[in-house]
Design a protein around this motif. Sequence first.
Motif, PDB file in Angstrom:
ATOM      1  N   VAL A 198      91.646  20.498  40.764  1.00 26.96           N
ATOM      2  CA  VAL A 198      90.242  20.333  40.378  1.00 26.96           C
ATOM      3  C   VAL A 198      89.409  20.338  41.654  1.00 26.96           C
ATOM      4  O   VAL A 198      89.676  19.565  42.583  1.00 26.96           O
ATOM      5  N   GLN A 199      88.429  21.222  41.698  1.00 24.77           N
ATOM      6  CA  GLN A 199      87.548  21.301  42.862  1.00 24.77           C
ATOM      7  C   GLN A 199      86.119  21.016  42.411  1.00 24.77           C
ATOM      8  O   GLN A 199      85.595  21.691  41.524  1.00 24.77           O
ATOM      9  N   SER A 200      85.512  19.999  42.995  1.00 23.77           N
ATOM     10  CA  SER A 200      84.151  19.612  42.628  1.00 23.77           C
ATOM     11  C   SER A 200      83.189  19.923  43.763  1.00 23.77           C
ATOM     12  O   SER A 200      83.557  19.852  44.936  1.00 23.77           O
ATOM     13  N   ILE A 201      81.952  20.263  43.388  1.00 26.22           N
ATOM     14  CA  ILE A 201      80.944  20.491  44.417  1.00 26.22           C
ATOM     15  C   ILE A 201      80.324  19.159  44.801  1.00 26.22           C
ATOM     16  O   ILE A 201      80.501  18.143  44.118  1.00 26.22           O
ATOM     17  N   GLY A 202      79.584  19.150  45.893  1.00 18.57           N
ATOM     18  CA  GLY A 202      78.904  17.942  46.328  1.00 18.57           C
ATOM     19  C   GLY A 202      77.628  17.723  45.536  1.00 18.57           C
ATOM     20  O   GLY A 202      77.447  18.261  44.438  1.00 18.57           O
ATOM     21  N   GLU A 203      76.719  16.915  46.074  1.00 17.79           N
ATOM     22  CA  GLU A 203      75.413  16.698  45.460  1.00 17.79           C
ATOM     23  C   GLU A 203      74.737  18.053  45.255  1.00 17.79           C
ATOM     24  O   GLU A 203      74.516  18.797  46.217  1.00 17.79           O
ATOM     25  N   PRO A 204      74.428  18.439  44.003  1.00 17.08           N
ATOM     26  CA  PRO A 204      73.902  19.788  43.739  1.00 17.08           C
ATOM     27  C   PRO A 204      72.654  20.143  44.538  1.00 17.08           C
ATOM     28  O   PRO A 204      72.542  21.266  45.052  1.00 17.08           O
ATOM     29  N   LEU A 205      71.719  19.204  44.661  1.00 19.83           N
ATOM     30  CA  LEU A 205      70.498  19.509  45.412  1.00 19.83           C
ATOM     31  C   LEU A 205      70.793  19.715  46.894  1.00 19.83           C
ATOM     32  O   LEU A 205      70.166  20.546  47.547  1.00 19.83           O
ATOM     33  N   GLN A 206      71.755  18.972  47.429  1.00 25.39           N
ATOM     34  CA  GLN A 206      72.145  19.176  48.822  1.00 25.39           C
ATOM     35  C   GLN A 206      72.781  20.550  48.994  1.00 25.39           C
ATOM     36  O   GLN A 206      72.534  21.241  49.988  1.00 25.39           O
ATOM     37  N   GLU A 207      73.600  20.942  48.024  1.00 25.61           N
ATOM     38  CA  GLU A 207      74.192  22.278  48.059  1.00 25.61           C
ATOM     39  C   GLU A 207      73.105  23.351  48.044  1.00 25.61           C
ATOM     40  O   GLU A 207      73.219  24.367  48.727  1.00 25.61           O
ATOM     41  N   LEU A 208      72.058  23.126  47.274  1.00 19.59           N
ATOM     42  CA  LEU A 208      70.942  24.066  47.218  1.00 19.59           C
ATOM     43  C   LEU A 208      70.199  24.118  48.547  1.00 19.59           C
ATOM     44  O   LEU A 208      69.904  25.198  49.075  1.00 19.59           O
ATOM     45  N   LEU A 209      69.908  22.963  49.100  1.00 21.22           N
ATOM     46  CA  LEU A 209      69.170  22.903  50.368  1.00 21.22           C
ATOM     47  C   LEU A 209      69.948  23.563  51.495  1.00 21.22           C
ATOM     48  O   LEU A 209      69.358  24.132  52.420  1.00 21.22           O
ATOM     49  N   GLY A 211      71.902  26.080  51.053  1.00 20.34           N
ATOM     50  CA  GLY A 211      72.050  27.501  50.749  1.00 20.34           C
ATOM     51  C   GLY A 211      73.361  27.923  50.132  1.00 20.34           C
ATOM     52  O   GLY A 211      73.657  29.117  50.067  1.00 20.34           O
ATOM     53  N   ARG A 212      74.154  26.980  49.634  1.00 22.15           N
ATOM     54  CA  ARG A 212      75.446  27.341  49.047  1.00 22.15           C
ATOM     55  C   ARG A 212      75.344  27.682  47.563  1.00 22.15           C
ATOM     56  O   ARG A 212      76.247  28.292  47.001  1.00 22.15           O
ATOM     57  N   VAL A 213      74.261  27.243  46.923  1.00 24.65           N
ATOM     58  CA  VAL A 213      73.989  27.650  45.543  1.00 24.65           C
ATOM     59  C   VAL A 213      72.538  28.111  45.464  1.00 24.65           C
ATOM     60  O   VAL A 213      71.700  27.738  46.283  1.00 24.65           O
ATOM     61  N   ARG A 214      72.243  28.933  44.447  1.00 24.40           N
ATOM     62  CA  ARG A 214      70.903  29.511  44.328  1.00 24.40           C
ATOM     63  C   ARG A 214      69.968  28.702  43.448  1.00 24.40           C
ATOM     64  O   ARG A 214      68.742  28.792  43.589  1.00 24.40           O
TER      65      ARG A 214
END
Length: 410
Positions: A198-209, A211-214
């Motif tokens: 199972v692989q989870s992403i970090g804090e979604p907004l941090q990922e956005l800031l 540039g790892r997610v759009r």
Amino acid sequence: MDQSITDLVRQIHDTPAKAVFYVAGGGAQVLTWLLSVPGASKTVLEARIPYGGGKSMAEILAKEPQTHACTLTAVDMACAAYRQAAHLSEFGVPILGVSCTCALATDRVKKGDHKVYVAVHDGASTRACRVHLAKGARARLDEDAVASRMVLRALASGCGLDASARALDLGLREPEHQNGAADGDAATPAFEQLQETVQSIGEPLQELLEGRVRSVEYSGGQVIVDAPRRGRVYLPGSFNPLHEGHKGLLAAALKTKEQSAGEGCFELSVGNPDKGLMSLEEAKRRVAQFVKAGLPLVVTQAPLFTLKSKLFSKSTFVIGYDTAIRLIMPKYYGGEVNMLLELTAMRHRGCSFLVAGRLDVEKAFKTMDDVELPEPLRDIGLFESISEELFRSDVSSTELRERGVVLPET
């Protein structure tokens, strides 16, 4: 169909999750199982079986996979299925992308292992599982049944049915039933062992800031990550603070376009051409307004409409008269030619603007009819008006801030 499968499919259909399925090389029986139990339309949005010499797979993934039967390809397929699920569903619906890619028994002897890779992606995390099957122990149809059970188990887990998923017998061979590989292949495992990650992403907004997610979408209690939806109605803004005028404007826009409430969303960009990126804390404060109010919001790093149109193709952007005036000012594009090129390119992506009237600096109510468009933009359907009868609100976030209305602390 085995009763345990029927019972689990019924449980899955009773959950609110909707899924897109991409299966290649095996696992196709699960689609029959899902469709054979009443209620399949509550779960299945779309299913594809990419074959055809790899072209179909390349189309789904937007790239050619280095290896078709592997964990990485299964994860990429599940993520692609997840994005398609977002496109096919309304805001607020929990979605899943489910995949299976296999190398199973065929009409020739395989040199490599017979193997199954399954993944399910829900935006915040990806569950992947794999197993190497004993060569020669089963016919092709029986190997496919194992793969299909693995897909069903992964789907059930993605729907929150973990206990029921674990109870499903996958039909794997236990060590005491193994007598070695039928073809003498020393690489064949001593028994069929399921391996899961199972692989989870970090804090979604941090990922956005970073540039790892759009995009990060908040709707209906769901957090939809990196799945920008096409063909919707978006109301962009800074929402500092959110107010009733914003809510009324989106409702009026949806009524004008004759679309349901589930097709409209607010959009906040954490990027600003002049100020740079918003802080994580500030982004959370603005998002909290929408979560508390139960309103859909998608957060992006796209401050310009040209960028928004690439992210949300075939969509309508709701703006005010004052924004429409700025939108056609050549100085923001480095000249009139560039402006015309950028705006016509947006139209070619299927995007358009829905314009609400606003008070100008002289307190006169102005609408799109008062805007003098350059001739090349007049007849391409880029701009449409919202009638004053349908919507008029003279409140603004700036005025509210001047009156001391500020965002609450998170």
